[in-house]
Design a protein around this motif. Structure first.
Motif, mmCIF file in Angstrom:
data_model
loop_
_atom_site.group_PDB
_atom_site.id
_atom_site.type_symbol
_atom_site.label_atom_id
_atom_site.label_comp_id
_atom_site.label_asym_id
_atom_site.label_seq_id
_atom_site.Cartn_x
_atom_site.Cartn_y
_atom_site.Cartn_z
ATOM 1 N N GLN A 44 38.445 35.587 50.971
ATOM 2 C CA GLN A 44 39.355 34.729 50.190
ATOM 3 C C GLN A 44 38.615 33.589 49.501
ATOM 4 O O GLN A 44 39.142 32.977 48.570
ATOM 5 N N ASP A 45 37.394 33.305 49.934
ATOM 6 C CA ASP A 45 36.635 32.187 49.363
ATOM 7 C C ASP A 45 35.631 32.634 48.299
ATOM 8 O O ASP A 45 34.940 31.791 47.708
ATOM 9 N N LEU A 46 35.547 33.913 48.055
ATOM 10 C CA LEU A 46 34.583 34.414 47.075
ATOM 11 C C LEU A 46 35.055 34.114 45.651
ATOM 12 O O LEU A 46 36.242 34.227 45.345
ATOM 13 N N PRO A 47 34.143 33.718 44.759
ATOM 14 C CA PRO A 47 34.529 33.402 43.372
ATOM 15 C C PRO A 47 34.854 34.664 42.581
ATOM 16 O O PRO A 47 34.414 35.760 42.924
ATOM 17 N N ASP A 48 35.638 34.499 41.521
ATOM 18 C CA ASP A 48 35.956 35.619 40.645
ATOM 19 C C ASP A 48 34.712 36.037 39.874
ATOM 20 O O ASP A 48 33.887 35.199 39.490
ATOM 21 N N SER A 49 34.576 37.331 39.639
ATOM 22 C CA SER A 49 33.493 37.865 38.817
ATOM 23 C C SER A 49 34.132 38.614 37.660
ATOM 24 O O SER A 49 34.757 39.655 37.857
ATOM 25 N N LYS A 50 34.015 38.074 36.451
ATOM 26 C CA LYS A 50 34.744 38.624 35.316
ATOM 27 C C LYS A 50 33.817 39.344 34.333
ATOM 28 O O LYS A 50 32.721 38.895 34.040
ATOM 29 N N ILE A 51 34.305 40.493 33.842
ATOM 30 C CA ILE A 51 33.585 41.258 32.831
ATOM 31 C C ILE A 51 34.613 42.082 32.055
ATOM 32 O O ILE A 51 35.620 42.519 32.625
ATOM 33 N N TYR A 106 29.877 42.284 43.247
ATOM 34 C CA TYR A 106 31.200 42.848 42.978
ATOM 35 C C TYR A 106 31.661 42.442 41.592
ATOM 36 O O TYR A 106 31.115 41.519 40.977
ATOM 37 N N LEU A 107 32.689 43.138 41.091
ATOM 38 C CA LEU A 107 33.259 42.852 39.776
ATOM 39 C C LEU A 107 34.776 42.793 39.920
ATOM 40 O O LEU A 107 35.435 43.831 40.033
ATOM 41 N N GLY A 108 35.318 41.598 39.965
ATOM 42 C CA GLY A 108 36.749 41.450 40.153
ATOM 43 C C GLY A 108 37.091 40.196 40.930
ATOM 44 O O GLY A 108 36.320 39.228 40.937
ATOM 45 N N CYS A 109 38.235 40.225 41.599
ATOM 46 C CA CYS A 109 38.753 39.035 42.283
ATOM 47 C C CYS A 109 39.163 39.361 43.722
ATOM 48 O O CYS A 109 40.362 39.560 44.007
ATOM 49 N N PRO A 110 38.219 39.414 44.647
ATOM 50 C CA PRO A 110 38.563 39.729 46.041
ATOM 51 C C PRO A 110 39.532 38.728 46.664
ATOM 52 O O PRO A 110 40.315 39.081 47.549
ATOM 53 N N ARG A 111 39.508 37.476 46.193
ATOM 54 C CA ARG A 111 40.261 36.399 46.851
ATOM 55 C C ARG A 111 41.762 36.622 46.841
ATOM 56 O O ARG A 111 42.492 36.087 47.688
ATOM 57 N N TRP A 170 39.903 42.918 44.025
ATOM 58 C CA TRP A 170 41.158 42.895 44.780
ATOM 59 C C TRP A 170 41.685 44.292 45.067
ATOM 60 O O TRP A 170 42.360 44.506 46.093
ATOM 61 N N ILE A 171 41.360 45.264 44.211
ATOM 62 C CA ILE A 171 41.876 46.622 44.418
ATOM 63 C C ILE A 171 41.271 47.252 45.670
ATOM 64 O O ILE A 171 41.979 47.660 46.599
ATOM 65 N N GLU A 172 39.942 47.314 45.724
ATOM 66 C CA GLU A 172 39.309 47.958 46.877
ATOM 67 C C GLU A 172 39.437 47.118 48.146
ATOM 68 O O GLU A 172 39.585 47.667 49.255
ATOM 69 N N THR A 173 39.382 45.811 48.003
ATOM 70 C CA THR A 173 39.536 44.954 49.180
ATOM 71 C C THR A 173 40.928 45.114 49.780
ATOM 72 O O THR A 173 41.078 45.256 51.000
ATOM 73 N N SER A 174 41.947 45.136 48.928
ATOM 74 C CA SER A 174 43.316 45.337 49.412
ATOM 75 C C SER A 174 43.468 46.715 50.043
ATOM 76 O O SER A 174 44.111 46.869 51.090
ATOM 77 N N TYR A 212 45.293 40.191 36.795
ATOM 78 C CA TYR A 212 43.891 40.264 37.241
ATOM 79 C C TYR A 212 43.291 41.589 36.776
ATOM 80 O O TYR A 212 43.064 42.500 37.568
ATOM 81 N N PRO A 213 43.019 41.699 35.467
ATOM 82 C CA PRO A 213 42.517 42.965 34.916
ATOM 83 C C PRO A 213 41.017 43.144 35.173
ATOM 84 O O PRO A 213 40.347 42.256 35.693
ATOM 85 N N ASN A 214 40.513 44.315 34.768
ATOM 86 C CA ASN A 214 39.078 44.615 34.841
ATOM 87 C C ASN A 214 38.510 44.384 36.233
ATOM 88 O O ASN A 214 37.440 43.814 36.411
#
Length: 285
Positions: free
Chosen positions: A193-200, A220-225, A174-178, A166-168
Motif C-alpha cells: 500500500q506504500d509503493l508509489p505509482d509507476s505510470k507509462i 512494476y508498472l501500475g498502482c499496487p497501492r 493493482w490488477i495482479e496484486t488484487s 487507474y489505466p495502463n
C-alpha cells in the motif's frame, strides 16, 4: 479434474478423448516488483484453469485434465533478479511440442493457458497453436491473449470504473496484486500500500528503455497501492468466466473464433523477436 502427469500410460490410453479437455499452463518465473512472488503468472494460470475446469465438468459433462505448469515464456526485460525468460522461438517450440504430444495421444480439445500478457509470449504460443490446427484440424485453443485484450465476459461496472481511473496497469500493479490477494493474502508482501505509482502509456510500452525507466528500482508498472481482495475476486471471477466461455465454445466448435486469433498477432514488428535470442546481462542493481 485429474493431473495427467500422475496417470499411467494405460490409464491415458483408456480416456475418452472425444469428451476430454486438457489444460496446459505456460508462464514465466520472473520478477513482479518488491511485493509479489516470481511465480505470480504461474499461480494465476493454475488458479484460473483449475477453477474453470470445475465449472466445465459441471456444465457440459466433460472430463478435464491438466499438466504441471511449464515455466517457459518469452519476454524482453531481464534486468531484475529472478527473471528466467526464453526466446520466442524456444517458447514456440515448447508450446508446439506440448500440444503435438497431446494430439498424438488422441486428445482433440487442448487448451493452452498462456497466463503472461507479454505480446512476445502470446504470439509465440499462438503461432504454435496455428501450426497444430493446420496439422490436425482444429484441436487447440490459446484464449488468454484475447482475454487479456478485453474479449470475454463483461466486467462489472466497478471494475470498468476502476480501469478507467487507474489505466495502463501493465505489470504487478493493482490488477495482479488484487488477483493474488484474493487467492491467498500470503502471496503479497506487506507494504504494497506504500509503493508509489509507476505510470507509462500503452504507446511507450513498445520501448524497452521507457519500460525500464518507468519500472525504476521497483520493477512494476501500475498502482499496487489501490489493490484489494474484493477487486481481486471480481478480476479472478471475470477471468475464469471468460475461460469457461472460450472453452465451452471451443468444445462445441461454435463461436470460439473470437478467442482464437490474438489481436496483436497481425502487427508484424512484434514477430521480430522470433528471429533473435534473449539478451541477458549480469544483474548488478
Amino acid at each position: 479434474m485429474k493431473d495427467l502427469s500422475l496417470m499411467t500410460w494405460k490409464e491415458i490410453k483408456e480416456v475418452d478423448k472425444d469428451r476430454s479437455i486438457v489444460f496446459a499452463v505456460m508462464a514465466p518465473i520472473e520478477e513482479h516488483g518488491w511485493h509479489l512472488p516470481l511465480a505470480t503468472d504461474m499461480v494465476e494460470g493454475e488458479f484460473w484453469s483449475r477453477n474453470a475446469t470445475e465449472t466445465l465438468e459441471r456444465a457440459i459433462d466433460v472430463d478435464c485434465y491438466y499438466l504441471p505448469t511449464f515455466p517457459i515464456a518469452a519476454a524482453s526485460v531481464n534486468e531484475f533478479y529472478g527473471s528466467f525468460h526464453f526466446s520466442m522461438r524456444t517458447t514456440y517450440e515448447v508450446a508446439y511440442g506440448i500440444i503435438d504430444s497431446l494430439c498424438c495421444m488422441g486428445f482433440k480439445h487442448v487448451i493452452m493457458i498462456a497466463s503472461h500478457a507479454d505480446p512476445q509470449h502470446q504470439i509465440a504460443v499462438e503461432k504454435a497453436v496455428r501450426r497444430i490446427n493446420r496439422k490436425y484440424g482444429i484441436s487447440a485453443l490459446a484464449p488468454m491473449g484475447q482475454i487479456f485484450m478485453g474479449v470475454g465476459t463483461k466486467p462489472s461496472e466497478k471494475l470498468e470504473t476502476f480501469e478507467k481511473e487507474y489505466p495502463n496497469d501493465f505489470h504487478a500493479g493493482w490488477i495482479e496484486t488484487s488477483s493474488l490477494l484474493a487467492m491467498d493474502e500470503g502471496y503479497v508482501r506487506e507494504g504494497y500500500q506504500d509503493l508509489p505509482d509507476s505510470k507509462i502509456s500503452d504507446k511507450d510500452m513498445i520501448s524497452k528503455k521507457k519500460q525500464l525507466k518507468a519500472m525504476g528500482k521497483y520493477g512494476y508498472l501500475g498502482c499496487p497501492r489501490v489493490s484489494s481482495k474484493e477487486l481481486g475476486k471480481e478480476l479472478n471471477d471475470n477471468c475464469i468466466d471468460s475461460i469457461v466461455d472460450a472453452v465451452t465454445r471451443f468444445y462445441k466448435r461454435n463461436g470460439y473464433q473470437k478467442y482464437s486469433d490474438y489481436f496483436l498477432y497481425k502487427i508484424l514488428p512484434l514477430h521480430l523477436g522470433f528471429f533473435g535470442m534473449v539478451k541477458r546481462r549480469k544483474v548488478t542493481g
